[in-house]
Design a protein around this motif. Sequence first.
Motif, mmCIF file in Angstrom:
data_model
loop_
_atom_site.group_PDB
_atom_site.id
_atom_site.type_symbol
_atom_site.label_atom_id
_atom_site.label_comp_id
_atom_site.label_asym_id
_atom_site.label_seq_id
_atom_site.Cartn_x
_atom_site.Cartn_y
_atom_site.Cartn_z
ATOM 1 N N SER A 95 0.828 -1.213 0.000
ATOM 2 C CA SER A 95 0.000 0.000 0.000
ATOM 3 C C SER A 95 0.860 1.261 0.000
ATOM 4 C CB SER A 95 -0.924 0.002 1.224
ATOM 5 O OG SER A 95 -0.177 -0.030 2.431
ATOM 6 N N THR A 96 0.440 2.249 -0.790
ATOM 7 C CA THR A 96 1.159 3.527 -0.835
ATOM 8 C C THR A 96 0.451 4.591 -0.005
ATOM 9 O OG1 THR A 96 -0.010 4.186 -2.846
ATOM 10 C CG2 THR A 96 2.118 3.070 -3.122
ATOM 11 N N ALA A 97 -0.772 4.299 0.443
ATOM 12 C CA ALA A 97 -1.516 5.216 1.308
ATOM 13 C C ALA A 97 -2.534 4.413 2.103
ATOM 14 C CB ALA A 97 -2.223 6.293 0.489
ATOM 15 N N VAL A 98 -2.779 4.863 3.330
ATOM 16 C CA VAL A 98 -3.813 4.293 4.197
ATOM 17 C C VAL A 98 -4.618 5.480 4.707
ATOM 18 C CG1 VAL A 98 -4.268 3.008 6.323
ATOM 19 C CG2 VAL A 98 -2.340 2.355 4.877
ATOM 20 N N ASP A 99 -5.938 5.394 4.618
ATOM 21 C CA ASP A 99 -6.763 6.529 5.021
ATOM 22 C C ASP A 99 -8.094 6.037 5.569
ATOM 23 O OD1 ASP A 99 -7.529 9.157 5.403
ATOM 24 O OD2 ASP A 99 -7.596 9.674 3.282
ATOM 25 N N TRP A 100 -8.685 6.851 6.427
ATOM 26 C CA TRP A 100 -10.038 6.591 6.941
ATOM 27 C C TRP A 100 -10.983 7.432 6.100
ATOM 28 C CZ3 TRP A 100 -11.021 2.856 10.430
ATOM 29 C CH2 TRP A 100 -9.949 2.377 11.197
ATOM 30 N N LEU A 101 -11.809 6.788 5.281
ATOM 31 C CA LEU A 101 -12.673 7.481 4.334
ATOM 32 C C LEU A 101 -14.112 7.565 4.830
ATOM 33 C CD1 LEU A 101 -11.523 5.740 1.017
ATOM 34 C CD2 LEU A 101 -10.542 7.756 2.128
ATOM 35 N N THR A 102 -14.801 8.627 4.406
ATOM 36 C CA THR A 102 -16.239 8.711 4.634
ATOM 37 C C THR A 102 -16.929 7.852 3.577
ATOM 38 O OG1 THR A 102 -16.544 10.562 3.126
ATOM 39 C CG2 THR A 102 -16.020 11.109 5.438
ATOM 40 N N ARG A 103 -18.191 7.609 3.769
ATOM 41 C CA ARG A 103 -18.975 6.845 2.780
ATOM 42 C C ARG A 103 -18.910 7.516 1.407
ATOM 43 N NH1 ARG A 103 -24.127 3.694 3.882
ATOM 44 N NH2 ARG A 103 -24.928 3.275 1.811
ATOM 45 N N ASP A 104 -19.036 8.849 1.368
ATOM 46 C CA ASP A 104 -18.966 9.573 0.094
ATOM 47 C C ASP A 104 -17.594 9.423 -0.560
ATOM 48 O OD1 ASP A 104 -21.590 10.393 0.330
ATOM 49 O OD2 ASP A 104 -21.088 12.410 1.044
ATOM 50 N N GLU A 105 -16.527 9.485 0.242
ATOM 51 C CA GLU A 105 -15.174 9.328 -0.303
ATOM 52 C C GLU A 105 -14.959 7.926 -0.861
ATOM 53 O OE1 GLU A 105 -12.696 12.544 2.416
ATOM 54 O OE2 GLU A 105 -13.096 10.540 3.227
ATOM 55 N N VAL A 106 -15.550 6.923 -0.219
ATOM 56 C CA VAL A 106 -15.475 5.550 -0.725
ATOM 57 C C VAL A 106 -16.072 5.500 -2.129
ATOM 58 C CG1 VAL A 106 -16.492 3.247 -0.478
ATOM 59 C CG2 VAL A 106 -15.394 4.347 1.489
ATOM 60 N N GLU A 107 -17.269 6.097 -2.287
ATOM 61 C CA GLU A 107 -17.945 6.063 -3.584
ATOM 62 C C GLU A 107 -17.188 6.864 -4.642
ATOM 63 O OE1 GLU A 107 -22.345 5.864 -3.568
ATOM 64 O OE2 GLU A 107 -22.138 6.340 -1.433
ATOM 65 N N GLU A 108 -16.484 7.935 -4.234
ATOM 66 C CA GLU A 108 -15.709 8.750 -5.175
ATOM 67 C C GLU A 108 -14.421 8.058 -5.601
ATOM 68 O OE1 GLU A 108 -14.920 12.429 -3.141
ATOM 69 O OE2 GLU A 108 -17.055 12.878 -2.930
ATOM 70 N N ARG A 109 -13.702 7.439 -4.664
ATOM 71 C CA ARG A 109 -12.356 6.927 -4.934
ATOM 72 C C ARG A 109 -12.312 5.487 -5.433
ATOM 73 N NH1 ARG A 109 -8.483 8.974 0.011
ATOM 74 N NH2 ARG A 109 -9.347 11.064 0.223
ATOM 75 N N MET A 110 -13.302 4.683 -5.083
ATOM 76 C CA MET A 110 -13.242 3.250 -5.405
ATOM 77 C C MET A 110 -14.084 2.903 -6.610
ATOM 78 S SD MET A 110 -13.298 1.316 -1.760
ATOM 79 C CE MET A 110 -12.183 1.789 -0.454
ATOM 80 N N SER A 111 -13.625 1.873 -7.344
ATOM 81 C CA SER A 111 -14.435 1.358 -8.440
ATOM 82 C C SER A 111 -15.665 0.671 -7.845
ATOM 83 C CB SER A 111 -13.631 0.384 -9.298
ATOM 84 O OG SER A 111 -13.350 -0.795 -8.559
ATOM 85 N N GLU A 112 -16.661 0.478 -8.678
ATOM 86 C CA GLU A 112 -17.944 -0.092 -8.248
ATOM 87 C C GLU A 112 -17.781 -1.408 -7.480
ATOM 88 O OE1 GLU A 112 -22.166 -0.804 -10.463
ATOM 89 O OE2 GLU A 112 -20.418 -1.701 -11.439
ATOM 90 N N VAL A 113 -16.908 -2.299 -7.967
ATOM 91 C CA VAL A 113 -16.809 -3.626 -7.350
ATOM 92 C C VAL A 113 -16.200 -3.594 -5.953
ATOM 93 C CG1 VAL A 113 -16.799 -4.869 -9.531
ATOM 94 C CG2 VAL A 113 -14.627 -4.240 -8.479
ATOM 95 N N TYR A 114 -15.443 -2.540 -5.621
ATOM 96 C CA TYR A 114 -14.899 -2.419 -4.263
ATOM 97 C C TYR A 114 -15.794 -1.557 -3.388
ATOM 98 C CZ TYR A 114 -10.934 -4.876 -6.058
ATOM 99 O OH TYR A 114 -10.150 -5.851 -6.626
ATOM 100 N N ALA A 115 -16.348 -0.492 -3.941
ATOM 101 C CA ALA A 115 -17.252 0.361 -3.165
ATOM 102 C C ALA A 115 -18.452 -0.435 -2.657
ATOM 103 C CB ALA A 115 -17.706 1.557 -3.998
ATOM 104 N N VAL A 116 -18.993 -1.320 -3.495
ATOM 105 C CA VAL A 116 -20.182 -2.082 -3.089
ATOM 106 C C VAL A 116 -19.873 -2.994 -1.903
ATOM 107 C CG1 VAL A 116 -19.933 -4.104 -4.615
ATOM 108 C CG2 VAL A 116 -22.212 -3.313 -3.960
ATOM 109 N N ARG A 117 -18.651 -3.466 -1.794
ATOM 110 C CA ARG A 117 -18.273 -4.322 -0.661
ATOM 111 C C ARG A 117 -18.361 -3.546 0.642
ATOM 112 N NH1 ARG A 117 -13.382 -7.911 -3.382
ATOM 113 N NH2 ARG A 117 -14.468 -8.091 -5.360
ATOM 114 N N ILE A 118 -17.949 -2.295 0.592
ATOM 115 C CA ILE A 118 -18.013 -1.453 1.786
ATOM 116 C C ILE A 118 -19.449 -1.067 2.084
ATOM 117 C CG2 ILE A 118 -17.385 0.814 2.695
ATOM 118 C CD1 ILE A 118 -14.603 0.296 1.393
ATOM 119 N N LEU A 119 -20.196 -0.669 1.063
ATOM 120 C CA LEU A 119 -21.599 -0.299 1.271
ATOM 121 C C LEU A 119 -22.389 -1.485 1.807
ATOM 122 C CD1 LEU A 119 -22.123 1.907 -1.902
ATOM 123 C CD2 LEU A 119 -21.541 2.638 0.425
ATOM 124 N N ASP A 120 -22.114 -2.687 1.297
ATOM 125 C CA ASP A 120 -22.779 -3.893 1.818
ATOM 126 C C ASP A 120 -22.428 -4.117 3.288
ATOM 127 O OD1 ASP A 120 -23.967 -4.383 -0.642
ATOM 128 O OD2 ASP A 120 -22.645 -6.062 -1.162
#
Length: 142
Positions: A95-120
Amino acid sequence: MPLHSVSVAGVVVREDGRILAIRRADNGTWEPPGGVLELHEHPEQGAAREVLEETGMHVEVERLTGVYKNMTRGVVALVFRCRPTGGEEGTSEESTAVDWLTRDEVEERMSEVYAVRILDALDAVAAPHVRIHDGRHLLESA
């Protein structure tokens, strides 16, 4: 006979609702920490190990929140919701960065297949979600 690979990931949710994420060193994408489950390892232990290796955070695994199959590569991912119990955030070889993201940041930064894992994992439904994808986008189930 085709073989499947099994991976595990931890969706680590802090008390303030922020989610632990890494920016992968190999491709620069943001994802929940995770990796390949070792042959003689329990899935929950694997998820906790991967989170620790990739972020420096110790976690308590709470529950399975989803099963995701990459239909293109034959990878089945087991995703667990986790609670941080200690450690200190830091990057690793993976990993080149580790961060605590908000739900909105997850949806902005991650592709659909990874964001959905967090939303689920944030979903209050107790039963795990089961989804299939092609590596980039979700596919309709049978």
